[in-house]
Motif scaffolding. Structure first.
Motif: not given
Length: 570
Positions: A195-202
């Protein structure tokens, strides 16, 4: 030692001081005794005069002459204030070579530069405190952890969700009073990092980016030794150049004199600003034929630290782009940062919600234009390469593809091994968008774009997209090609061709949406899609000249088996 402005800010009242009638009255009394004050800050910021100040027996980090007393600048205030109202005495100054000094109510001729006006030395030659030195313990790791996603640009789309989750994990972990972190906590921790890094489902699906079934490979896979998205391990990283630039002035000069094959290099740690907010202007750099603009994104230093690359940014919205690329130019290893990573959903509602009439240009587009969409790289030539870059924060498009210098459709563009994200303004918001032009787009990471790849659908345009990873977040469908209805040109043409194969789509949006018919073909095969095939309407995926081959659908439900779409367009 971290105070920046002042220790005491004394505001004034509407009443005047009884003794110094031109000055405002402040608080009744200030007492400051036996404190250690080590910041490089003013003692006072005054908008009024206190009735009494008592400041004694304090340790201050700097020489006495470094501290000013702004109330002395007020009309009518004299040094006699140190006699009857302000007792500032017996304080120790300069922690490295300490001495004791006091303020007195009369002028002093100072030969001692350590002392300010109206100050006398009480005691000198004190012993400086000794700070114990503690040796840090040696720390070794069984494995150096290097992130797979190399990014210099962070955007808080989810606000404090990740931090709230992290706080929850810490609280639960503390309550368990154990050194072992269970599976549930590990999941929460990964969620907050994503969430914090914006990785989504990666990272959740990193073991399913590529799936091999019956000797056929589905989803994105590295086509060479370079990681998808570039970064660490990239084989063609520049570490210097013919022109090393540190400022916009340097960059403009280098771009004006560089010859084909020469390299303009932006070192890591350098951030070049293309806009001048005070003048309201934005510069556009033109890379003439054969020039290379480079930095070292992904370079691993001897100590294990990783470079995120030099940064070229624009903090003002603009329409013309910040770098214009002509024939056979290359941009590699750089961070291209735009001014506007937001999705602007409410702006879209004001422009279009309940106000549209068919497809194509709407009255709301004129209102939307007031937001001044921003553009990053302008492709205006043939055989251009953009690789190992991070491009984000452009409300219109990070990379805009159009005609070459002869005003024909540009050809030969390759965009690969880059991380393209947060170009997501609703109604615009493209990672790579095509006007009159063709491209090959592969081995990229995409996230938080409205459409990661899009096109205006002109007959002389098309793209191949393969081995890309959509990490999951998007305002709209991931890949796109407009049709004639969007252009309102009386046709149903959606480009010449679109080929989408061996990509991995890790979010809920459609992998693409049909908005017209390609004059040649559109292929969709060997892809991995997060949602089931039934989640998308037939009209959104199928039209004439479209073939949907074997793909793996419904990864979210654990499916890893491909299916063939039997009902293809003619």
């Amino acid at each position: 030692g971290n105070i920046k402005l002042c220790y005491f800010q004394l505001n004034g009242t509407q009443n005047k001081d009884e003794e110094y009638i031109s000055a405002a009255k402040s608080i009744a009394k200030l007492v400051c005794e036996n404190n250690t004050m080590l910041s490089a800050a003013h003692l006072f910021v005054c908008k009024g005069i206190p009735a009494s100040v008592h400041m004694t027996n304090n340790l201050l980090g700097y020489q006495e002459s470094a501290y000013t007393y702004p109330f002395l600048d007020m009309i009518g205030v004299t040094p006699s204030i140190f006699k009857n109202r302000f007792v500032i005495q017996n304080n120790c100054y300069d922690i490295t070579s300490p001495y004791i000094a006091s303020k007195i109510g009369e002028n002093t001729d100072q030969e001692d530069t350590r002392l300010g006006f109206h100050t006398v030395l009480d005691q000198d030659g004190l012993t400086a405190p000794k700070i114990p030195v503690s040796k840090l313990p040696d720390i070794s790791y069984s494995q150096m952890i290097i992130p797979q996603v190399i990014s210099a640009n962070y955007y808080g789309d989810n606000n404090d969700v990740g931090f709230d989750t992290m706080e929850f994990v810490a609280q639960v972990y503390g309550e368990l009073k154990t050194t072992h972190m269970g599976g549930a906590l590990e999941t929460y921790l990964q969620d907050c990092i994503d969430s914090m890094a914006g990785y989504a489902n990666y990272y959740k699906y990193q073991d399913f980016i590529t799936i091999v079934d019956d000797d056929k490979t589905y989803g994105a896979y590295p086509i060479d030794s370079n990681a998808i998205g570039g970064g660490v391990g990239y084989k063609d990283i520049y570490t210097t150049g013919d022109y090393i630039v540190y400022s916009l002035t340097d960059l403009k000069l280098a771009a004006s004199i560089a010859k084909p094959g020469e390299v303009i290099y932006v070192p890591e740690g350098v951030m070049i600003e293309m806009s001048d907010n005070s003048a309201g202007t934005v510069d556009t750099i033109v890379l003439r034929q054969g020039i290379i603009l480079a930095s070292n994104r992904g370079y691993v230093h001897e100590d294990g630290t990783v470079s995120t690359g030099g940064v070229i940014r624009c903090s003002m919205v603009q329409r013309l782009g910040i770098i214009r690329l002509l024939d056979e130019t290359r941009v590699t290893g750089l961070v291209i940062r735009g001014p506007d990573p937001a999705s602007h959903l409410q702006l879209w509602d004001r422009c279009f919600k309940g106000k549209t009439s068919g497809r194509g240009h709407q009255p709301g587009h004129d209102y939307l234009a007031n937001a001044t969409p921003s553009v990053g790289l302008l492709v205006r030539g043939d055989n251009i390469v953009i690789d190992n870059c991070e491009a984000s924060g452009f409300s219109s498009s990070a990379i805009s593809v159009s005609t070459n210098q002869n005003n024909f459709s540009s050809r030969g563009l390759k965009v690969h091994h880059s991380y393209i994200h947060h170009n997501q303004m609703k109604a615009l918001g493209y990672g790579v968008t095509h006007g009159l032009g063709y491209s090959e787009i592969y081995c990229n990471l995409f996230n938080y774009n409205r459409h990661s790849i899009a096109g205006g659908g002109q007959p002389e345009s098309g793209y191949k997209a393969y081995s890309n990873i959509e990490m999951g977040e998007s305002v709209g469908h991931y890949f796109d090609m407009h049709g004639g209805g969007d252009r309102r040109d009386g046709t149903d043409i959606a480009g010449e061709y679109v080929e989408i194969y061996n990509n991995t789509f890790l979010g809920n949006k459609p992998p693409y949406t049909m908005r017209g018919v390609p004059t040649s073909h559109q292929y969709f095969y060997f892809n991995i899609v997060y949602n089931p095939r039934t989640a998308f309407s037939e009209n959104s995926l199928k039209r004439d000249n479209v073939t949907i081959g074997y793909n793996i659908w419904n990864l979210q439900a654990g499916n890893t088996k491909p299916t063939y779409d039997l009902n293809n367009g003619s």
